[in-house]
Design an enzyme around this catalytic site. Structure first.
Site, PDB file in Angstrom:
ATOM      1  N   CYS A  13      33.797  43.539  42.475  1.00 35.89           N
ATOM      2  CA  CYS A  13      33.064  43.676  43.923  1.00 35.89           C
ATOM      3  C   CYS A  13      31.573  42.958  43.854  1.00 35.89           C
ATOM      4  O   CYS A  13      30.939  42.673  43.105  1.00 35.89           O
ATOM      5  CB  CYS A  13      32.928  45.325  43.863  1.00 35.89           C
ATOM      6  SG  CYS A  13      34.391  46.226  43.508  1.00 35.89           S
ATOM      7  N   GLY A  39      34.442  40.322  47.356  1.00 34.69           N
ATOM      8  CA  GLY A  39      35.428  41.224  47.664  1.00 34.69           C
ATOM      9  C   GLY A  39      35.500  41.292  49.253  1.00 34.69           C
ATOM     10  O   GLY A  39      34.747  41.309  49.925  1.00 34.69           O
ATOM     11  N   ASN A 114      29.721  47.926  40.693  1.00 39.68           N
ATOM     12  CA  ASN A 114      30.782  46.694  40.396  1.00 39.68           C
ATOM     13  C   ASN A 114      31.003  46.910  38.972  1.00 39.68           C
ATOM     14  O   ASN A 114      30.144  46.811  37.993  1.00 39.68           O
ATOM     15  CB  ASN A 114      29.828  45.550  40.491  1.00 39.68           C
ATOM     16  CG  ASN A 114      30.346  43.984  40.360  1.00 39.68           C
ATOM     17  OD1 ASN A 114      29.813  43.307  40.064  1.00 39.68           O
ATOM     18  ND2 ASN A 114      31.758  44.039  40.218  1.00 39.68           N
ATOM     19  N   GLY A 115      32.347  46.630  38.747  1.00 38.51           N
ATOM     20  CA  GLY A 115      32.771  46.591  37.348  1.00 38.51           C
ATOM     21  C   GLY A 115      33.873  47.615  36.903  1.00 38.51           C
ATOM     22  O   GLY A 115      34.299  48.303  37.801  1.00 38.51           O
ATOM     23  N   TYR A 254      33.644  31.168  37.679  1.00 42.56           N
ATOM     24  CA  TYR A 254      34.456  31.223  38.653  1.00 42.56           C
ATOM     25  C   TYR A 254      33.978  31.970  40.153  1.00 42.56           C
ATOM     26  O   TYR A 254      33.958  31.785  41.097  1.00 42.56           O
ATOM     27  CB  TYR A 254      35.906  31.897  38.590  1.00 42.56           C
ATOM     28  CG  TYR A 254      36.720  32.317  39.856  1.00 42.56           C
ATOM     29  CD1 TYR A 254      37.237  31.204  40.510  1.00 42.56           C
ATOM     30  CD2 TYR A 254      36.764  33.636  39.981  1.00 42.56           C
ATOM     31  CE1 TYR A 254      38.067  31.733  41.810  1.00 42.56           C
ATOM     32  CE2 TYR A 254      37.451  33.779  41.290  1.00 42.56           C
ATOM     33  CZ  TYR A 254      38.028  33.007  42.069  1.00 42.56           C
ATOM     34  OH  TYR A 254      38.563  33.378  43.283  1.00 42.56           O
TER      35      TYR A 254
HETATM   36  P1  AMP Z   1      46.639  30.893  39.730  1.00 43.24           P
HETATM   37  O1  AMP Z   1      47.043  30.299  40.895  1.00 43.24           O
HETATM   38  O2  AMP Z   1      47.047  32.336  39.367  1.00 43.24           O
HETATM   39  O3  AMP Z   1      46.776  29.995  38.448  1.00 43.24           O
HETATM   40  O4  AMP Z   1      45.096  31.148  39.809  1.00 43.24           O
HETATM   41  C1  AMP Z   1      44.340  30.032  39.577  1.00 43.24           C
HETATM   42  C2  AMP Z   1      43.360  29.824  40.954  1.00 43.24           C
HETATM   43  O5  AMP Z   1      42.824  31.191  41.420  1.00 43.24           O
HETATM   44  C3  AMP Z   1      42.335  28.974  40.659  1.00 43.24           C
HETATM   45  O6  AMP Z   1      42.061  28.000  41.878  1.00 43.24           O
HETATM   46  C4  AMP Z   1      40.752  29.853  40.575  1.00 43.24           C
HETATM   47  O7  AMP Z   1      39.733  29.219  41.010  1.00 43.24           O
HETATM   48  C5  AMP Z   1      41.227  31.167  41.180  1.00 43.24           C
HETATM   49  N1  AMP Z   1      40.877  32.295  40.278  1.00 43.24           N
HETATM   50  C6  AMP Z   1      40.584  32.416  39.027  1.00 43.24           C
HETATM   51  N2  AMP Z   1      40.369  33.562  38.746  1.00 43.24           N
HETATM   52  C7  AMP Z   1      40.470  34.333  39.701  1.00 43.24           C
HETATM   53  C8  AMP Z   1      40.128  35.878  39.859  1.00 43.24           C
HETATM   54  N3  AMP Z   1      39.805  36.581  39.051  1.00 43.24           N
HETATM   55  N4  AMP Z   1      40.431  36.175  41.243  1.00 43.24           N
HETATM   56  C9  AMP Z   1      40.856  35.397  42.107  1.00 43.24           C
HETATM   57  N5  AMP Z   1      41.143  33.955  41.925  1.00 43.24           N
HETATM   58  C10 AMP Z   1      40.786  33.595  40.712  1.00 43.24           C
END
Ligand code: AMP
Length: 474
Positions: A13, A39, A114-115, A254
């Site tokens: 969040c 979020g 947040n957390g 990220y």
């Molecule tokens: P995936 O398709 O499941 O391998 O997710 C990887 C993609 O989601 C990458 O493009 C990342 O930038 C993004 N990503 C990585 N961690 C998260 C996260 N916690 N929440 C949302 N997107 C994420």
């Protein structure tokens, strides 16, 4: 079971608060808008007008829900706090939207969090057994209940009482009838900064929210620090034993906005350095470096600059689709990737392509994009990831799935390469990741970050979550 907690560790969040200014709710709306990347499921604002608290919480985006005068007129007052919420698997109930608000014996108390707490089950069980009634399934409500039940006289002492009972990751922004309060957990896992807008103090998850409203950055809230903002000024309280901070490394990799400043540098600078390190570690010959947008763009720029391989926008991202993860099921998530990305054939055809992304979680995005790039006529597709393999789930407020869904937890490099369909797949080393964060090396005795998603070293015990949710690492 006294409480259902399976949806607890699914949200990440953004929080915001401003004290003593005209148009507090308008500025809060703007701040939340700039934190929207943290979020997208829902947003809320609580304001205080000197007499009463006012609250509006809506599912959906800030811009869609708080963009009109009639909503903002429901949020009068010179002080306000706000929250944007992000959850993925199901539990997007309106009652879980924040800030949460309670009328305590000593007055109103609104809290944005947040957390994620890690001892939710134990505390909630104790509270429910002794008569507490919970309105939400959010762990944040535990904080309100603990504050309400504290026998201390002053609100700050009640809060400290509550904080001494909870464990986990939390950056809090709290509003009472006299105070705006900011709190960061003892490890400082999630971010929180202090700013100033024409004499009014501001609290926000990231500095991009300060830039949005023209506020000056003052400083980060320290790990384990409580900041109390009143008409008389700012007081800093440090109620915990001081321990070295362990901010979450994934914020820089990220989560945070590229323009936010962390440790004197923009997040963009760190991400570019991650890409450079990746190029240093992997000496490949190719025709083009193509980012998976938007997450891979900064690292791909670094990779291209360091390797000398031209950078091209070979994948185009639609800006009318949210983050892939907000899709609730795997089927829809896969569909979402197609909606989100398309190939720019002219940069790809007959080329040896290096695709760059910041991370692989389930592998959904990578495998879809590798296939699309091959279908567009690429000769070879190599995939570089600007962080190490994510082998362990997060329980501190970033949504990563369980071991069984984490591709790097289930497969070795060769298997992953096959699964994503690339000619080669390469990850940045943990040492390279720390180098990009300006750390000569990872201090093995006292790591400078929490990097549990790569190493499985959780600075705060997560055994309760693993046990209650029957999470196994196999
Ligand atoms: P995936 O398709 O499941 O391998 O997710 C990887 C993609 O989601 C990458 O493009 C990342 O930038 C993004 N990503 C990585 N961690 C998260 C996260 N916690 N929440 C949302 N997107 C994420």
């Amino acid at each position: 079971m006294y409480c259902k907690i399976t949806d607890k560790f699914k949200d990440e969040c953004g929080v915001f608060g401003i004290f003593g200014t005209e148009e507090a709710s308008v500025l809060t709306t703007l701040g939340l808008h700039s934190l929207q990347h943290r979020g997208q499921e829902g947003a809320g604002i609580v304001s205080f007008d000197g007499n009463s608290f006012h609250s509006v919480r809506k599912q959906g985006l800030v811009g869609d829900n708080f963009n009109n005068k009639s909503i903002l007129s429901q949020l009068p007052g010179k002080t306000a706090i706000g929250h944007v919420r992000y959850s993925t698997t199901g539990e997007s109930k309106p009652e879980n939207l924040q800030p949460l608000f309670a009328n305590l014996a000593i007055g109103g108390f609104a809290c944005a969090h947040n957390g994620n707490l890690t001892n939710t089950y134990t505390i909630k069980k104790q509270l429910v057994e002794s008569g507490s009634i919970f309105q939400t399934s959010s762990d944040t409500e535990i904080i309100l209940q603990l504050v309400a039940r504290s026998q201390k006289k002053k609100i700050i002492d009640k809060l400290i009482d509550a904080l001494n009972k909870i464990k986990g990751a939390y950056s809090l922004v709290i509003l009472t009838n006299k105070k705006l309060i900011g709190v960061r957990d003892p490890f400082g896992i999630r971010p929180l900064v202090l700013g100033n807008k024409d004499g009014s103090s501001v609290l926000a998850s990231e500095t991009c929210a300060l830039d949005m409203i023209g506020a000056k950055y003052v400083r980060d809230i320290e790990n384990g620090e409580i900041i109390v903002i009143t008409e008389n000024g700012i007081e800093s309280i440090k109620p915990f034993k001081k321990i070295p901070e362990r901010p979450c490394i994934f914020e820089r990799i990220y989560f945070a906005s590229p323009d936010s400043i962390v440790g004197n540098k923009t997040v963009y600078t760190y991400r570019k350095a991650l890409g450079e390190q990746l190029a240093i570690e992997n000496n490949l010959v190719a025709d083009v470096v193509v980012p998976i947008p938007d997450s891979g763009v900064s690292a791909a720029i670094g990779f291209s600059q360091r390797s000398g391989i031209p950078f091209e926008l070979g994948i185009i991202r639609s800006h009318y689709v949210g983050r892939t993860f907000i899709e609730p099921s795997q089927t829809i998530r896969q569909f979402g990737v197609k909606l989100k990305h398309s190939v720019n054939r002219s940069c790809i055809e007959n080329k040896k392509v290096i695709l760059i992304d910041d991370s692989i979680v389930r592998g959904t995005t990578a495998s879809k994009i590798v296939r699309m790039v091959y279908e567009a006529g690429a000769k070879e597709v190599h995939l570089g990831i600007s962080c190490p393999p994510i082998k362990h789930p997060d329980f501190y407020g970033i949504d990563t799935p369980n071991y069984s869904q984490l591709i790097a937890s289930q497969s070795n490099l060769e298997e992953m390469t096959k699964l994503v369909g690339a000619k080669s797949l390469f990850f940045l080393s943990l040492t390279g990741t720390y180098k990009a964060m300006d750390c000569e090396e990872r201090n093995p005795k006292a790591p400078q970050f929490t990097d549990h998603c790569f190493t499985g070293e959780y600075p705060i015990d997560v055994s309760e979550i693993l046990k209650i949710n029957r999470i196994v690492n196999e």
